[in-house]
Design an enzyme around this catalytic site. Structure first.
Site, PDB file in Angstrom:
ATOM      1  N   LYS A 162       5.826  -1.117 -26.485  1.00 21.36           N
ATOM      2  CA  LYS A 162       6.156   0.001 -27.359  1.00 21.36           C
ATOM      3  C   LYS A 162       5.607   1.298 -26.773  1.00 21.36           C
ATOM      4  O   LYS A 162       4.435   1.375 -26.384  1.00 21.36           O
ATOM      5  CB  LYS A 162       5.574  -0.226 -28.753  1.00 21.36           C
ATOM      6  CG  LYS A 162       6.157  -1.431 -29.485  1.00 21.36           C
ATOM      7  CD  LYS A 162       7.622  -1.230 -29.844  1.00 21.36           C
ATOM      8  CE  LYS A 162       8.157  -2.360 -30.695  1.00 21.36           C
ATOM      9  NZ  LYS A 162       9.557  -2.153 -31.109  1.00 21.36           N
ATOM     10  N   ASP A 189      10.396  -0.052 -25.133  1.00 23.18           N
ATOM     11  CA  ASP A 189      11.048   0.295 -26.393  1.00 23.18           C
ATOM     12  C   ASP A 189      10.424   1.567 -26.956  1.00 23.18           C
ATOM     13  O   ASP A 189       9.268   1.575 -27.379  1.00 23.18           O
ATOM     14  CB  ASP A 189      10.904  -0.849 -27.402  1.00 23.18           C
ATOM     15  CG  ASP A 189      11.694  -0.606 -28.677  1.00 23.18           C
ATOM     16  OD1 ASP A 189      12.418   0.405 -28.753  1.00 23.18           O
ATOM     17  OD2 ASP A 189      11.600  -1.431 -29.597  1.00 23.18           O
ATOM     18  N   GLU A 215      14.906   0.554 -24.282  1.00 20.56           N
ATOM     19  CA  GLU A 215      15.568   0.380 -25.572  1.00 20.56           C
ATOM     20  C   GLU A 215      15.497   1.661 -26.398  1.00 20.56           C
ATOM     21  O   GLU A 215      14.428   2.234 -26.587  1.00 20.56           O
ATOM     22  CB  GLU A 215      14.901  -0.771 -26.329  1.00 20.56           C
ATOM     23  CG  GLU A 215      15.516  -1.045 -27.688  1.00 20.56           C
ATOM     24  CD  GLU A 215      14.938  -2.296 -28.340  1.00 20.56           C
ATOM     25  OE1 GLU A 215      15.279  -2.567 -29.503  1.00 20.56           O
ATOM     26  OE2 GLU A 215      14.133  -2.994 -27.682  1.00 20.56           O
ATOM     27  N   ASP A 240      19.757  -0.028 -29.987  1.00 22.29           N
ATOM     28  CA  ASP A 240      19.242  -0.777 -31.130  1.00 22.29           C
ATOM     29  C   ASP A 240      19.638  -0.082 -32.423  1.00 22.29           C
ATOM     30  O   ASP A 240      20.634  -0.422 -33.054  1.00 22.29           O
ATOM     31  CB  ASP A 240      17.723  -0.918 -31.013  1.00 22.29           C
ATOM     32  CG  ASP A 240      17.116  -1.700 -32.185  1.00 22.29           C
ATOM     33  OD1 ASP A 240      17.875  -2.248 -33.009  1.00 22.29           O
ATOM     34  OD2 ASP A 240      15.879  -1.765 -32.278  1.00 22.29           O
ATOM     35  N   LYS A 264      20.382  -7.414 -34.732  1.00 22.05           N
ATOM     36  CA  LYS A 264      19.348  -7.863 -35.666  1.00 22.05           C
ATOM     37  C   LYS A 264      20.024  -8.209 -36.980  1.00 22.05           C
ATOM     38  O   LYS A 264      20.821  -7.415 -37.508  1.00 22.05           O
ATOM     39  CB  LYS A 264      18.295  -6.777 -35.885  1.00 22.05           C
ATOM     40  CG  LYS A 264      17.471  -6.447 -34.651  1.00 22.05           C
ATOM     41  CD  LYS A 264      16.489  -5.318 -34.926  1.00 22.05           C
ATOM     42  CE  LYS A 264      15.642  -5.019 -33.691  1.00 22.05           C
ATOM     43  NZ  LYS A 264      14.763  -3.846 -33.891  1.00 22.05           N
TER      44      LYS A 264
END
Length: 343
Positions: A162, A189, A215, A240, A264
């Site tokens: 992250k 991400d 991402e 995403d 997701k």
């Protein structure tokens, strides 16, 4: 077979350490659990966490959508999967996580009715292992390097790192981890935290590193920035938050705004929505990641069945919530071996 009764309640599982991204800090996984009971004695479960920063939902709104809008439309109706799925998908706008909880429970009932595990109902012949990435939460570069090293030494060789700290240190975060762990696969991400200029600066600063992907570097609605980053980046770009449903996937891929799509269940409303996105991506020759929010075991289980059923469509799996729990529940419907799951 008809749905004779339902039950909705909350559950919570503490995390081993806080989960920190550019969007939020979380110390436990709290989610709504749904039970569907049928008149022939079958029972199935669904669940959904509240991820307001992404789906706009709270625990209260998920419960309200279930109690007042969705479940009353299902009780007493003949069980025909596609008809009930259409009812769930169209009965109210948004509320994708609430819909996902019902969707996965309906699929599980359908599989039970056929006497099959869900992965076989979806077309797979056997339950092959599923290997997931594991998250390194946002922190100082040194702390993140140490945490990544600890995870790698435990056998977790796919790390989702992250970034988006807003402090100008994101390239340093990634470089320190990459230099310390040259054999790890690193997925970066940003959770929409950068703008176009910051994204391109990060790419230039890390161009010599073997990153697996980046991402959602920019806000979901900024497809033009995402397109420019995709065109410039030596690393694959994963969309995403820009993709909730099949139409979003088509729009992103038409624009050349991503190389891969992150599916997701909580964004797309469950397995039916995921299958629709997979169909779109198949026509474009695009592979996907199967991701998750911070979720409970029931919804992770549904995602694992999908991963087993479509191994050729998912280049990456990111279902690491159980690996982040302080303690694994004793009644999981899957086993955990390092970062590998088996149903």
């Amino acid at each position: 077979m008809t749905i004779s009764s339902t039950r909705v309640y909350r559950a919570s599982i503490p995390l081993a350490t806080p989960f920190v991204t550019a969007l939020r800090r979380v110390e436990d996984v709290t989610f709504v659990v749904l039970e569907l009971h049928t008149d022939n004695g079958a029972r199935a479960y669904g669940s959904a966490p509240a991820t307001k920063a992404i789906t706009g939902e709270t625990l209260e709104s998920i419960e309200q959508a279930l109690h007042t809008k969705i479940l009353p439309l299902l009780q007493g109706r003949p069980f025909e999967l596609q008809t009930l799925l259409h009812t769930v998908a169209t009965c109210l706008p948004g509320n994708s996580s609430a819909k996902a909880a019902v969707d996965m429970a309906l699929y599980m009932l359908a599989a039970q009715h056929e006497g099959l595990p869900l992965y076989r109902y979806l077309g797979a012949k056997e339950a092959t292992p599923v290997t997931t990435a594991v998250t390194v939460s946002l922190d100082t570069p040194e702390t993140m390097r140490n945490k990544a090293t600890e995870l790698f030494e435990c056998g977790y060789d796919i790390l989702k790192v992250k970034v988006g700290g807003g402090d100008g240190l994101d390239a340093q975060r990634i470089r320190e981890i990459a230099n310390a762990l040259p054999k790890a696969q690193l997925l970066v991400d940003a959770n929409q935290a950068w703008n176009l200029q910051e994204s391109l600066a990060f790419i230039d600063a890390c161009a010599d590193l073997p990153l697996a992907l980046i991402e959602q570097p920019v806000p979901a609605q900024d497809l033009e920035a995402l397109r420019q980053i995709t065109a410039r980046s030596p690393f694959p770009l994963l969309a995403d938050e820009a993709v909730f449903d099949a139409e979003d996937a088509r729009r992103v891929l038409d624009a050349g705004a991503a190389d891969l799509i992150n599916i997701k269940l909580m964004k797309c409303g469950g397995l039916a929505g995921a299958l629709a996105i997979l169909d779109v991506c198949r026509t474009y020759g695009t592979q996907c990641m199967l991701g998750s929010m911070l979720e409970g075991p029931v919804s992770i289980t549904a995602a694992l069945h999908l991963a087993v059923a479509y191994p050729d469509r998912f280049a990456w799996i990111d279902l690491d919530s159980p690996l982040l729990y302080r303690t694994l529940p004793s009644d999981l419907p899957f086993s955990v071996h390092g970062n590998c799951y088996r149903l």
